[in-house]
Design an enzyme around this catalytic site. Structure first.
Site, PDB file in Angstrom:
ATOM      1  N   MET A   1      39.964  75.013 -14.292  1.00 12.31           N
ATOM      2  CA  MET A   1      41.209  74.348 -14.706  1.00 12.31           C
ATOM      3  C   MET A   1      40.867  73.103 -15.519  1.00 12.31           C
ATOM      4  SD  MET A   1      43.987  75.009 -11.754  1.00 12.31           S
ATOM      5  CE  MET A   1      43.530  73.694 -10.658  1.00 12.31           C
TER       6      MET A   1
ATOM      7  N   LEU B   1      36.226  69.044 -16.303  1.00 10.75           N
ATOM      8  CA  LEU B   1      34.936  69.583 -15.843  1.00 10.75           C
ATOM      9  C   LEU B   1      33.969  68.478 -15.422  1.00 10.75           C
ATOM     10  CD1 LEU B   1      34.566  72.340 -18.591  1.00 10.75           C
ATOM     11  CD2 LEU B   1      35.584  72.527 -16.315  1.00 10.75           C
TER      12      LEU B   1
ATOM     13  N   HIS C   1      30.980  72.058 -12.133  1.00 12.84           N
ATOM     14  CA  HIS C   1      31.248  73.148 -13.085  1.00 12.84           C
ATOM     15  C   HIS C   1      29.987  73.454 -13.903  1.00 12.84           C
ATOM     16  CE1 HIS C   1      35.488  71.582 -12.633  1.00 12.84           C
ATOM     17  NE2 HIS C   1      35.671  72.865 -12.427  1.00 12.84           N
TER      18      HIS C   1
ATOM     19  N   SER D   1      29.938  67.871 -12.963  1.00  5.97           N
ATOM     20  CA  SER D   1      28.613  68.471 -12.776  1.00  5.97           C
ATOM     21  C   SER D   1      28.673  69.735 -11.894  1.00  5.97           C
ATOM     22  CB  SER D   1      27.634  67.458 -12.200  1.00  5.97           C
ATOM     23  OG  SER D   1      28.177  66.926 -11.017  1.00  5.97           O
TER      24      SER D   1
ATOM     25  N   LYS E   1      32.564  74.934  -2.946  1.00  2.00           N
ATOM     26  CA  LYS E   1      33.388  73.856  -2.388  1.00  2.00           C
ATOM     27  C   LYS E   1      34.753  74.407  -1.962  1.00  2.00           C
ATOM     28  CE  LYS E   1      35.539  70.711  -4.800  1.00  2.00           C
ATOM     29  NZ  LYS E   1      36.940  70.765  -4.298  1.00  2.00           N
TER      30      LYS E   1
HETATM   31  O1  PAF Z   1      39.134  76.720  -8.792  1.00  2.00           O
HETATM   32  C1  PAF Z   1      39.879  76.595  -9.768  1.00  2.00           C
HETATM   33  O2  PAF Z   1      39.640  75.750 -10.647  1.00  2.00           O
HETATM   34  C2  PAF Z   1      41.110  77.475  -9.902  1.00  2.00           C
HETATM   35  O3  PAF Z   1      41.673  77.759  -8.657  1.00  2.00           O
HETATM   36  C3  PAF Z   1      40.839  78.777 -10.681  1.00  2.00           C
HETATM   37  C4  PAF Z   1      39.832  79.659  -9.948  1.00  2.00           C
HETATM   38  C5  PAF Z   1      40.301  78.445 -12.060  1.00  2.00           C
HETATM   39  C6  PAF Z   1      42.135  79.577 -10.837  1.00  2.00           C
HETATM   40  O4  PAF Z   1      43.098  78.849 -11.521  1.00  2.00           O
END
Ligand code: PAF
Length: 275
Positions: free
Chosen positions: A26, A29, A33, A31, A149
């Site tokens: 989502m 972003l 990610h 570290s 997490k």
């Molecule tokens: O973990 C997330 O950021 C969200 O729940 C996801 C998996 C991108 C779905 O929108």
């Protein structure tokens, strides 16, 4: 790296003769990610990341402050994704993802989506499962990567692909923590320095549970009494079914959620008995 905002363009851009990794996000972003991207980059020939703040998984289908205040910074996200070697970024608008508005047909996650996080956020995991299913259909990845997490999200998505026979391997990537122990989260950006300090009680208590220097009742009491913190839940569960566990000779996860000011934080730790 190519930025794509429409489903049609995405469909046309993905070659079918390469192994494909998908990292759904989502945005905002951090570290944590980056560690998902790193593993996905190593394991696949083509790496696709998505950035979409999915209203379906927020309270009132996005008509709430949590959705409106969710941190968004596309330029910073694109910079990080470029550095991680991502090939395609899919960043659709809400109307591109849901052209007819709120979808009529959803993926329902049943009891798995109703407990723990789901008890405080009704419908959240149905929203997650619905958007993740759409992303799987659009990208058709060989592997998809999620942060450990969100342990309940990992369990729900594993169950989703098993129950709906979606041919994708789900890879869970370990939690990344700051040097102070706080699990990386996009929501951490919303913590003041004092709130961040208060939030550290969460990882401290989980570590003590793992080390068996406290039991679950003491751990709950410590979180409930901590300064600036409101305990939502702390449970020890089976990581696959999310059912409560007493027998710790099998794999067990301690999962917890707290509020620090208005910010909801989650964390978890494996506490399997080594004997
Ligand atoms: O973990 C997330 O950021 C969200 O729940 C996801 C998996 C991108 C779905 O929108």
């Amino acid at each position: 790296m190519r930025l794509i905002t429409t489903k049609k363009e995405l469909f046309d851009a993905i070659p079918r003769d390469l192994s494909i990794g998908l990292v759904p996000t989502m945005g905002a972003l951090h570290s944590g990610h980056a560690s998902l991207m790193k593993l996905a980059r190593q394991e696949n020939e083509l790496l696709v990341a998505s950035i979409f703040v999915n209203p379906l998984q927020f309270e009132a289908l996005g008509d709430c402050d949590d959705y409106r205040n969710y941190p968004r910074d596309l330029d910073a996200d694109l910079k990080l994704l470029e550095e991680c070697g991502v090939d395609i970024v899919f960043a659709p608008s809400v109307s591109e993802m849901y052209p007819t508005g709120i979808p009529l047909v959803w993926v329902r996650t049943g009891v798995m989506g109703e407990k723990l996080e789901g008890a405080s956020r009704p419908g959240h995991f149905d929203g997650v499962a619905t958007v993740v299913s759409k992303l799987f259909n659009l990208v058709r990845p060989d592997r998809a990567y999620f942060g450990q997490k969100d342990a309940q999200q990992v369990a729900v998505i594993r169950r989703l692909v098993a129950d709906l026979d979606i041919p994708v391997e789900i890879r869970a990537v370990p939690i990344i923590r700051g040097t102070d122990g706080l699990a990386e989260s996009s929501r951490n950006q919303r913590l003041s320095p004092e709130e961040r300090k208060n939030a550290l009680v969460l990882s401290h208590v989980l570590n003590k549970l793992k080390a068996r220097t406290i039991d679950i009742a003491d751990a709950r009491a410590e979180l409930a009494q901590a300064a600036g913190v409101k305990l939502d839940h702390l449970e020890v569960v089976d990581p696959t079914t999310l059912e409560p566990l007493n027998d710790l000779s099998q794999p067990a996860l301690a999962v917890a959620a707290i509020y620090v000011g208005p910010v909801r934080l989650i964390d978890n730790i494996e506490i399997t008995n080594q004997q």
